[in-house]
Design a protein around this motif. Structure first.
Motif, mmCIF file in Angstrom:
data_model
loop_
_atom_site.group_PDB
_atom_site.id
_atom_site.type_symbol
_atom_site.label_atom_id
_atom_site.label_comp_id
_atom_site.label_asym_id
_atom_site.label_seq_id
_atom_site.Cartn_x
_atom_site.Cartn_y
_atom_site.Cartn_z
ATOM 1 N N TYR A 228 0.781 -1.237 -0.028
ATOM 2 C CA TYR A 228 -0.115 -0.001 0.218
ATOM 3 C C TYR A 228 0.896 1.149 -0.085
ATOM 4 C CZ TYR A 228 -4.717 -2.223 1.069
ATOM 5 O OH TYR A 228 -5.857 -2.721 1.055
ATOM 6 N N MET A 229 1.814 1.192 0.830
ATOM 7 C CA MET A 229 2.850 2.466 1.073
ATOM 8 C C MET A 229 3.503 2.636 -0.292
ATOM 9 S SD MET A 229 1.743 3.390 3.964
ATOM 10 C CE MET A 229 2.923 4.770 4.271
ATOM 11 N N ALA A 230 3.941 1.730 -0.946
ATOM 12 C CA ALA A 230 4.749 1.947 -2.034
ATOM 13 C C ALA A 230 4.136 2.335 -3.057
ATOM 14 C CB ALA A 230 5.609 0.415 -2.529
ATOM 15 N N ALA A 231 2.757 2.113 -3.170
ATOM 16 C CA ALA A 231 1.604 2.247 -4.398
ATOM 17 C C ALA A 231 1.296 3.627 -4.142
ATOM 18 C CB ALA A 231 0.772 1.339 -4.469
ATOM 19 N N GLY A 232 1.620 4.390 -2.863
ATOM 20 C CA GLY A 232 0.855 5.634 -2.492
ATOM 21 C C GLY A 232 -0.688 5.527 -2.290
ATOM 22 N N PHE A 233 -1.200 4.398 -1.779
ATOM 23 C CA PHE A 233 -2.662 4.246 -1.855
ATOM 24 C C PHE A 233 -3.139 4.142 -0.404
ATOM 25 C CE2 PHE A 233 -6.093 1.046 -1.560
ATOM 26 C CZ PHE A 233 -6.763 1.540 -2.664
ATOM 27 N N ILE A 234 -4.268 4.672 -0.396
ATOM 28 C CA ILE A 234 -5.150 4.779 1.085
ATOM 29 C C ILE A 234 -6.363 4.088 0.792
ATOM 30 C CG2 ILE A 234 -6.202 6.383 2.821
ATOM 31 C CD1 ILE A 234 -3.882 7.953 0.199
ATOM 32 N N HIS A 235 -6.714 2.952 1.397
ATOM 33 C CA HIS A 235 -7.813 2.115 1.398
ATOM 34 C C HIS A 235 -9.130 3.078 1.995
ATOM 35 C CE1 HIS A 235 -10.718 -0.915 2.427
ATOM 36 N NE2 HIS A 235 -10.290 -1.704 1.520
ATOM 37 N N GLY A 236 -8.778 3.473 2.901
ATOM 38 C CA GLY A 236 -9.822 4.263 3.507
ATOM 39 C C GLY A 236 -10.724 3.549 4.620
ATOM 40 N N VAL A 237 -10.856 2.280 4.560
ATOM 41 C CA VAL A 237 -11.653 1.778 5.577
ATOM 42 C C VAL A 237 -11.286 0.032 5.951
ATOM 43 C CG1 VAL A 237 -14.096 0.950 6.150
ATOM 44 C CG2 VAL A 237 -13.820 2.855 4.454
ATOM 45 N N ALA A 323 9.303 -3.293 -1.330
ATOM 46 C CA ALA A 323 8.360 -2.732 -2.341
ATOM 47 C C ALA A 323 8.725 -1.347 -2.900
ATOM 48 C CB ALA A 323 7.086 -2.811 -1.525
ATOM 49 N N LEU A 324 9.277 -0.523 -1.993
ATOM 50 C CA LEU A 324 9.889 0.695 -2.445
ATOM 51 C C LEU A 324 10.717 0.675 -3.597
ATOM 52 C CD1 LEU A 324 9.076 2.870 0.628
ATOM 53 C CD2 LEU A 324 8.233 3.254 -1.454
ATOM 54 N N LEU A 325 11.843 -0.155 -3.150
ATOM 55 C CA LEU A 325 13.012 -0.366 -4.125
ATOM 56 C C LEU A 325 12.388 -0.937 -5.449
ATOM 57 C CD1 LEU A 325 15.770 -1.663 -1.627
ATOM 58 C CD2 LEU A 325 15.622 0.756 -2.816
ATOM 59 N N GLY A 339 17.523 0.003 4.123
ATOM 60 C CA GLY A 339 16.570 0.803 4.979
ATOM 61 C C GLY A 339 16.961 2.306 5.028
ATOM 62 N N ILE A 340 18.315 2.497 4.977
ATOM 63 C CA ILE A 340 18.932 3.902 4.918
ATOM 64 C C ILE A 340 18.494 4.639 3.539
ATOM 65 C CG2 ILE A 340 20.829 5.557 4.951
ATOM 66 C CD1 ILE A 340 22.241 3.051 6.675
ATOM 67 N N LEU A 341 18.477 4.194 2.854
ATOM 68 C CA LEU A 341 17.979 4.800 1.399
ATOM 69 C C LEU A 341 16.825 4.937 1.167
ATOM 70 C CD1 LEU A 341 18.937 4.055 -2.055
ATOM 71 C CD2 LEU A 341 16.729 3.907 -1.679
ATOM 72 N N ILE A 342 15.652 3.990 2.076
ATOM 73 C CA ILE A 342 14.190 4.344 1.977
ATOM 74 C C ILE A 342 13.833 5.355 2.973
ATOM 75 C CG2 ILE A 342 12.149 3.463 2.677
ATOM 76 C CD1 ILE A 342 13.261 2.454 0.014
ATOM 77 N N GLU A 343 14.534 5.527 4.104
ATOM 78 C CA GLU A 343 14.573 6.693 4.931
ATOM 79 C C GLU A 343 14.927 8.222 4.328
ATOM 80 O OE1 GLU A 343 15.857 8.220 9.439
ATOM 81 O OE2 GLU A 343 16.537 6.201 8.743
ATOM 82 N N THR A 344 15.998 8.053 3.320
ATOM 83 C CA THR A 344 16.377 9.145 2.654
ATOM 84 C C THR A 344 15.499 9.616 1.609
ATOM 85 O OG1 THR A 344 18.752 8.635 3.195
ATOM 86 C CG2 THR A 344 18.241 10.300 1.421
ATOM 87 N N HIS A 375 16.877 18.859 -2.312
ATOM 88 C CA HIS A 375 16.087 17.582 -1.527
ATOM 89 C C HIS A 375 16.700 16.310 -1.948
ATOM 90 C CE1 HIS A 375 13.738 20.634 0.619
ATOM 91 N NE2 HIS A 375 13.041 20.727 -0.534
ATOM 92 N N PHE A 376 17.174 16.167 -3.199
ATOM 93 C CA PHE A 376 17.528 14.703 -3.669
ATOM 94 C C PHE A 376 18.731 14.635 -3.811
ATOM 95 C CE2 PHE A 376 13.135 15.832 -4.752
ATOM 96 C CZ PHE A 376 12.447 14.468 -4.512
ATOM 97 N N ASP A 377 19.859 15.186 -3.269
ATOM 98 C CA ASP A 377 21.008 15.260 -3.646
ATOM 99 C C ASP A 377 21.729 13.930 -2.795
ATOM 100 O OD1 ASP A 377 21.253 17.469 -5.056
ATOM 101 O OD2 ASP A 377 22.070 18.834 -3.593
ATOM 102 N N THR A 378 21.182 13.744 -1.433
ATOM 103 C CA THR A 378 21.793 12.783 -0.706
ATOM 104 C C THR A 378 21.394 11.442 -1.306
ATOM 105 O OG1 THR A 378 21.790 14.073 1.569
ATOM 106 C CG2 THR A 378 21.846 11.554 1.573
ATOM 107 N N LEU A 379 20.017 11.348 -1.834
ATOM 108 C CA LEU A 379 19.322 10.131 -2.417
ATOM 109 C C LEU A 379 20.002 9.923 -3.608
ATOM 110 C CD1 LEU A 379 17.273 7.787 -2.290
ATOM 111 C CD2 LEU A 379 15.634 9.592 -3.472
ATOM 112 N N ARG A 380 20.654 10.835 -4.388
ATOM 113 C CA ARG A 380 21.214 10.600 -5.469
ATOM 114 C C ARG A 380 22.568 9.724 -5.509
ATOM 115 N NH1 ARG A 380 21.044 15.079 -7.393
ATOM 116 N NH2 ARG A 380 19.492 15.131 -9.081
ATOM 117 N N GLU A 381 23.166 10.352 -4.405
ATOM 118 C CA GLU A 381 24.481 9.829 -3.986
ATOM 119 C C GLU A 381 24.251 8.255 -3.620
ATOM 120 O OE1 GLU A 381 26.295 11.960 -1.046
ATOM 121 O OE2 GLU A 381 26.445 14.020 -2.155
ATOM 122 N N GLN A 382 23.162 8.063 -2.841
ATOM 123 C CA GLN A 382 23.217 6.784 -2.331
ATOM 124 C C GLN A 382 22.465 5.743 -3.269
ATOM 125 O OE1 GLN A 382 20.258 7.373 0.766
ATOM 126 N NE2 GLN A 382 21.849 8.174 2.354
#
Length: 441
Positions: A228-237, A323-325, A339-344, A375-382
Motif C-alpha cells: 500500500y505504502m509503495a503504491a501511495g494508496f489509501i484504502h480508507g476503511v 516494495a519501494l525499491l 533501510g537507510i536509502l528508503i528513509e532518505t 532535496h534529492f542530493d543525498t538520495l542521488r549519492e546513495q
C-alpha cells in the motif's frame, strides 16, 4: 465451501430490470478457465447468476463480525454481496467469485443491497491500478449495469446501478474469526483454522494450528501494508471485516491515491480522526491482526500469539524497503543500506512535495534527473551504489507523464459515463494501466 451452515446463509440474487455488460476481465478469466464464455453466457452467470458448472448450487452470504473504526459490531455480514462460485486458478489456488450489489441478504439491515455504477467503475479502476503496482488485490472480474435508479446520501441521486463480481483468493476475513470467538464456538473455530491452512495456504494443520495461522497472516498482512505504502494508496476503511485472511486487499469504497508523500492524507470523508490515514495504515492493519490473535486466544495461550504479533514490525520494515525499491526499479542490496536509502527517499519526498507518481516515473532504474532540487542530493549519492533491475526500454517509459489515478481523473472518467454514456475514457485508462504494469513487471 465445505465449512457448513454456521458460516453462511443461502440467498438468491436480485432480479435486475436489465443487464448491460460494461466490463469483463478476460485476462483474469483466462486464469480460471472462463475466458471462453460468450458475452451472453457471461451475463447469464455474472448478471443473472446462473450457477457455474461444478461449483456452488446457490449463492452464500457469509457471516462475520468486525471492528469498524475500532468499535465492535456483531450485526454485520454480507449485506449486498455473496459468494457465487469457487474454482481453481492456473496456480491451483482456490479462488472465490464474490459479488457486490447483488441484492439484499439477511445481513442487509436497512440497505438496499445494491451498488452504484460509479462505485463499480471506481473499484475496477482501483483494482487494475493496484495490480499493476504490485499490490496483492482482488480483481474486478465483471461489471454489469442493472437498470435501477438508486438513492444515495453521498452522491447525486438518483444514480445508476450495477453488480460487480470480484475474483479473490478467499473472502474469509479476520471478522469471520471474531464472530466465532464472540459466540465461543470452539468446534467451528478449529474447523475454520484447518480449512484456511489446507485450502488457502496449502498446509496440513500441524502441532499448533492457531499459532501457525497467525504466523502466515502476519507475514501476508505486513506485505500488504508495505505494498500500500509503495503504491501511495489509501484504502480508507481498514476495519477488521475488510482484512482478508490471505492478506489480499479488497472492498474498495472511499479509496484514494496520495498526490504527494503526505502521511496525514485520508481517503474517507468520515475518517475525522485520521485513523486510516496514509501513514497510519501499517498500524491499522497490525491492530486488526491483533484482533485475530485475540480471537485465537480461545484455543491457545497468549504468549506464543504475542510473540508472533511482535514479528509484524520487522517484517513490515523489510517488506516496505523491498516494495519501494521494486517501484524505484533497483535491486535491493539486502543490507541495512536499503533501510537507510528508503528513509532518505521518504524525507526527500516529504520535504519537496514531489508528486509520487512523477518521482517513480522519472527515477525508475535508480537515476535521479539532474533538474531535481537539492532535496534529492543525498538520495542521488546513495542510489549510485544500486543496480537497475530492469531497463527503461518499454514504450511506457518514452511517454511524457506517468500513469496515475488521482481523484480528479477518477471523477473525469466517471463524468464521461454519467453525462454522455461515453465509456471510451474508462477503457483507455484500463489499457494505460496495464501498459504501466507490463513496464514495471
Amino acid at each position: 465451501m465445505r465449512l457448513g451452515d454456521p458460516f453462511y446463509d443461502m440467498v438468491r440474487a436480485a432480479d435486475f430490470p436489465e443487464t448491460r455488460l460494461r466490463f469483463r476481465n478476460d485476462r483474469a478469466a483466462a486464469q480460471v478457465g472462463l475466458d471462453g464464455l460468450s458475452d451472453r453466457e457471461w451475463v447469464d452467470h455474472f448478471g443473472r447468476f446462473k450457477p457455474l458448472s461444478g461449483s456452488l448450487g446457490e449463492p452464500l452470504a457469509l457471516r462475520y463480525h468486525g471492528h469498524q473504526f475500532r468499535v465492535y459490531n456483531p450485526e454485520i455480514g454480507d449485506g449486498r454481496g455473496f459468494l457465487f462460485a469457487q474454482l481453481r486458478d492456473d496456480d491451483d489456488r482456490l479462488m472465490d467469485l464474490g459479488t457486490k450489489g447483488s441484492g439484499q441478504t439477511p445481513w442487509s439491515r436497512f440497505g438496499d443491497g445494491r451498488l452504484t455504477l460509479k462505485g463499480g467503475v471506481r473499484e475496477v479502476l482501483a483494482t487494475e491500478m493496484l495490480e499493476a503496482l504490485g499490490v496483492p488485490t482482488s480483481r474486478s472480474f465483471s461489471l454489469i449495469e442493472t437498470g435501477e435508479a438508486l438513492q444515495r446520501n453521498d452522491e447525486p441521486s438518483p444514480t445508476r446501478s450495477a453488480v460487480l463480481v470480484r475474483l479473490s483468493h478467499s473472502h474469509i476475513r479476520i471478522g469471520t474469526f471474531q464472530r466465532l470467538a464472540y459466540h465461543q464456538d470452539t468446534d467451528a473455530m478449529e474447523r475454520l483454522i484447518a480449512y484456511v491452512l489446507r485450502e488457502l495456504y496449502g498446509e496440513e494443520p500441524g502441532e499448533n494450528p492457531p499459532v501457525r495461522l497467525l504466523e502466515l497472516v502476519v507475514a501476508r498482512t505486513a506485505r500488504l501494508a508495505a505494498r500500500y505504502m509503495a503504491a501511495g494508496f489509501i484504502h480508507g476503511v481498514l476495519n477488521s471485516d475488510n482484512i482478508n485472511i490471505t492478506g489480499e486487499s479488497f472492498d474498495y469504497g472511499p479509496w484514494r491515491f496520495n498526490p504527494t508523500w503526505n502521511p496525514a492524507f485520508v481517503a474517507a470523508y468520515f475518517d475525522h480522526a485520521g485513523l486510516y490515514a496514509f501513514g497510519r495504515q501499517p498500524e491499522a492493519i497490525h491492530w486488526d491482526v491483533a484482533q485475530l490473535a485475540i480471537s485465537l486466544r480461545m484455543l491457545v495461550d497468549a504468549e506464543p500469539l504475542i510473540a508472533v504479533l511482535e514479528q509484524f514490525g520487522p517484517r513490515y520494515q523489510a517488506e516496505v524497503s523491498g516494495a519501494l525499491l521494486w517501484r524505484l526499479g533497483v535491486i535491493p542490496r539486502g543490507t541495512e543500506t536499503d533501510g537507510i536509502l528508503i528513509e532518505t527517499m521518504e524525507k526527500a519526498l516529504r520535504a519537496s512535495q514531489m508528486p509520487i507518481d512523477r518521482f517513480f516515473f522519472d527515477c525508475f532504474g535508480g537515476v535521479i534527473p539532474s533538474h531535481y532540487g537539492e532535496h534529492f542530493d543525498t538520495l542521488r549519492e546513495q542510489l549510485a551504489e544500486y543496480t537497475a533491475r530492469k531497463a527503461r526500454d518499454h514504450a511506457y517509459w518514452s511517454g511524457e507523464a506517468p500513469c496515475s489515478m488521482l481523484i480528479d481523473e477518477v471523477e473525469s472518467t466517471w463524468s464521461a459515463i454519467d453525462l454522455t454514456d461515453d465509456w471510451e475514457p474508462f477503457h483507455r485508462k484500463v489499457e494505460a494501466i496495464r501498459e504501466m504494469g507490463e513496464a514495471l513487471a
